[in-house]
Design an enzyme around this catalytic site. Structure first.
Site, PDB file in Angstrom:
ATOM      1  N   PHE A 138       0.852  -1.187   0.000  1.00 28.18           N
ATOM      2  CA  PHE A 138       0.000   0.000   0.000  1.00 28.18           C
ATOM      3  C   PHE A 138       0.889   1.238   0.000  1.00 28.18           C
ATOM      4  CE2 PHE A 138      -2.300   3.618   1.543  1.00 28.18           C
ATOM      5  CZ  PHE A 138      -3.469   3.549   0.799  1.00 28.18           C
ATOM      6  N   ASP A 223       9.137   2.846   2.334  1.00 33.68           N
ATOM      7  CA  ASP A 223       7.948   3.641   2.615  1.00 33.68           C
ATOM      8  C   ASP A 223       7.639   3.488   4.106  1.00 33.68           C
ATOM      9  OD1 ASP A 223       5.458   4.694   3.033  1.00 33.68           O
ATOM     10  OD2 ASP A 223       4.555   3.880   1.202  1.00 33.68           O
ATOM     11  N   LYS A 252       2.098  11.191   7.412  1.00 34.17           N
ATOM     12  CA  LYS A 252       1.222  10.917   8.547  1.00 34.17           C
ATOM     13  C   LYS A 252       1.651  11.629   9.836  1.00 34.17           C
ATOM     14  CE  LYS A 252      -1.299   7.098   6.727  1.00 34.17           C
ATOM     15  NZ  LYS A 252      -0.862   6.058   5.792  1.00 34.17           N
TER      16      LYS A 252
HETATM   17  C1  LIG Z   1      -1.079   6.068   4.342  1.00 30.16           C
HETATM   18  C2  LIG Z   1       0.030   5.531   3.538  1.00 30.16           C
HETATM   19  C3  LIG Z   1       0.389   6.105   2.305  1.00 30.16           C
HETATM   20  C4  LIG Z   1      -0.399   7.215   1.651  1.00 30.16           C
HETATM   21  O1  LIG Z   1      -0.485   8.362   2.409  1.00 30.16           O
HETATM   22  P1  LIG Z   1      -1.639   9.459   2.086  1.00 30.16           P
HETATM   23  O2  LIG Z   1      -1.288  10.610   2.960  1.00 30.16           O
HETATM   24  O3  LIG Z   1      -2.944   8.818   2.437  1.00 30.16           O
HETATM   25  O4  LIG Z   1      -1.539   9.761   0.639  1.00 30.16           O
HETATM   26  C5  LIG Z   1       1.485   5.584   1.648  1.00 30.16           C
HETATM   27  N1  LIG Z   1       2.181   4.560   2.155  1.00 30.16           N
HETATM   28  C6  LIG Z   1       1.857   3.974   3.322  1.00 30.16           C
HETATM   29  C7  LIG Z   1       2.690   2.849   3.850  1.00 30.16           C
HETATM   30  C8  LIG Z   1       0.766   4.429   4.058  1.00 30.16           C
HETATM   31  O5  LIG Z   1       0.423   3.824   5.194  1.00 30.16           O
END
Ligand SMILES: *Cc1c(COP(=O)(O)O)cnc(C)c1O
Length: 398
Positions: A138, A223, A252
């Site tokens: 994701f 990520d 985040k």
């Molecule tokens: C939430 C998330 C994203 C995307 O972030 P947004 O601010 O919602 O675009 C990308 N990678 C990971 C691992 C995430 O948990």
């Protein structure tokens, strides 16, 4: 009384299926609904609220900064950006920062950057760059990103997609090695797959991946948008494997949940390929975002939230593992990122989340059978014990 749920359903796009709880206030680990009922937040807005809801120091910074200066665009400089860069680099042991807003934008940024690095530095023929990603990843919701998702819900009927991605199994270093070609520029991976249901790769996977990337001159991109900033009991989850990625994505909790702030962190020459005018964002690096983020990082350290995530997270996980309930298939986690996987007989995680809601505990199912527990990092052992009692009771109500 206003029927908030009907308003949302009538006028809003139906791209979410939230629990029917309408929240109007938050403080620390607690949130309150419009009727005044209090809940423990066990999701923390997907780990954006690691510092707890409405942290008073972040509130103070935000209010002060909002009265001074909010946005200049990057056409001009501002007095927060350089300090934000410096403090973020010191915190994460990085050399360079590129600030964006949402997590998905940070992912898009890194894709552009490693492609350009591939053409200019590695010598990949133009438009041939390949990026390796993992099954069940994701990384966000843009067309390019969902194009390399393996979740049918995320991608069906959204094509055509961006080419240049190769998908391999997660946690399999041999598969990584086998997927590499002379045109491979990067490997993009989550240290723990959060949205997939808190999937933890085999011990040493990231270390092996790092070694493979080095051997083949490939950029390792982690990520850490969900795992970063204390969630797993370290500043970055990569520290568990004692490695440093070439590029790291955070977002985040970088703002403590006040404001969308994300960043690409770099330790190599990779960031150097970007020249003025080649990439940007109107809001990226704005003084309000930078000020808020500086305080969000500061409280994480000052208030020892990362150590707390490690200690209380271990307690939470150990206690969950003691549950003797045939409905539980597996409990796994690191720090305060915990997944409880139910067996097929349990009949889906959603109903348990609804029952937990009635007990004053807000969680969200991920996929059909997994409940994720990811409370703010300021949670205490006592509150975890309070939650454990309710989780135990609800799982026994089957
Ligand atoms: C939430 C998330 C994203 C995307 O972030 P947004 O601010 O919602 O675009 C990308 N990678 C990971 C691992 C995430 O948990």
């Amino acid at each position: 009384m206003i029927d908030y749920i009907s308003l949302e359903n009538k006028y809003g796009a139906h791209n979410y299926k939230p629990l029917d709880v309408v929240l109007s206030r938050g403080e620390g680990v607690w949130v309150w609904d419009v009727d005044g009922k209090k809940y423990l937040d066990c999701l923390s807005a997907y780990s954006a609220v690691n510092q707890g809801h409405c942290h008073p120091k972040i509130v103070k910074t935000m209010v002060e900064q909002v009265r001074k200066l909010t946005l200049t665009s990057r056409a001009f400089r501002n007095d927060q950006l350089g300090l934000f860069y410096q403090e973020l680099c010191e915190l994460t042991n990085s050399h360079k920062v590129l600030p964006m807003n949402s997590g998905a934008e940070a992912v898009e940024t890194v894709i552009k950057t490693v492609r350009k690095w591939g053409y200019q530095i590695k010598g990949v023929p133009v438009d041939q760059a390949e990026i390796i990603v993992c099954q069940n990843n994701f990384h966000g919701r843009t067309i390019t990103i969902v194009g390399f998702s393996t979740d049918e819900n995320s991608r069906t009927d959204f094509g055509p997609f961006t080419p240049g991605f190769k998908i391999i199994p997660f946690g399999d270093a041999k598969a990584l090695e086998a997927a590499i070609t002379p045109n491979t520029v990067a490997f993009l991976v989550e240290p723990i797959q959060g949205e997939a249901g808190v999937i933890i790769p085999p011990q040493g996977y990231l270390k092996e991946a790092k070694a493979i990337c080095e051997t083949h001159n490939i950029v390792l991109i982690l990520d850490e948008i969900q795992t970063g900033l204390g969630r797993t009991g370290k500043i970055l989850a990569e520290e568990h494997d004692k490695i440093e990625a070439d590029l790291t994505l955070i977002g985040k909790a970088l703002s403590g949940g006040f404001y969308p702030v994300s960043a690409v962190l770099s330790n190599t020459e990779v960031m150097g390929v970007l020249q003025p005018g080649e990439h940007g964002s109107t809001f990226g690096g704005n003084p309000l975002a930078c000020a808020v983020s500086r305080t969000a990082m500061k409280v994480l350290i000052e208030e020892e939230m990362i150590e707390n995530a490690a200690n209380v997270g271990e307690h939470f996980l150990d206690e969950l593992k003691q549950f003797k309930n045939p409905l539980i298939k597996e409990v796994r986690g690191k720090g305060l990122l915990i997944g409880l996987e139910l067996s097929a007989e349990a009949g889906g995680a959603r109903q348990y989340c609804e029952k937990l809601q009635a007990e004053g505990l807000l969680c969200k199912e991920t996929h059909d059978n997994i409940i994720r527990f990811a409370p703010p990092l300021i949670i205490t052992k006592d509150i975890v014990d309070w939650a454990l009692e309710r989780i135990d009771a609800v799982l026994n109500q089957h």
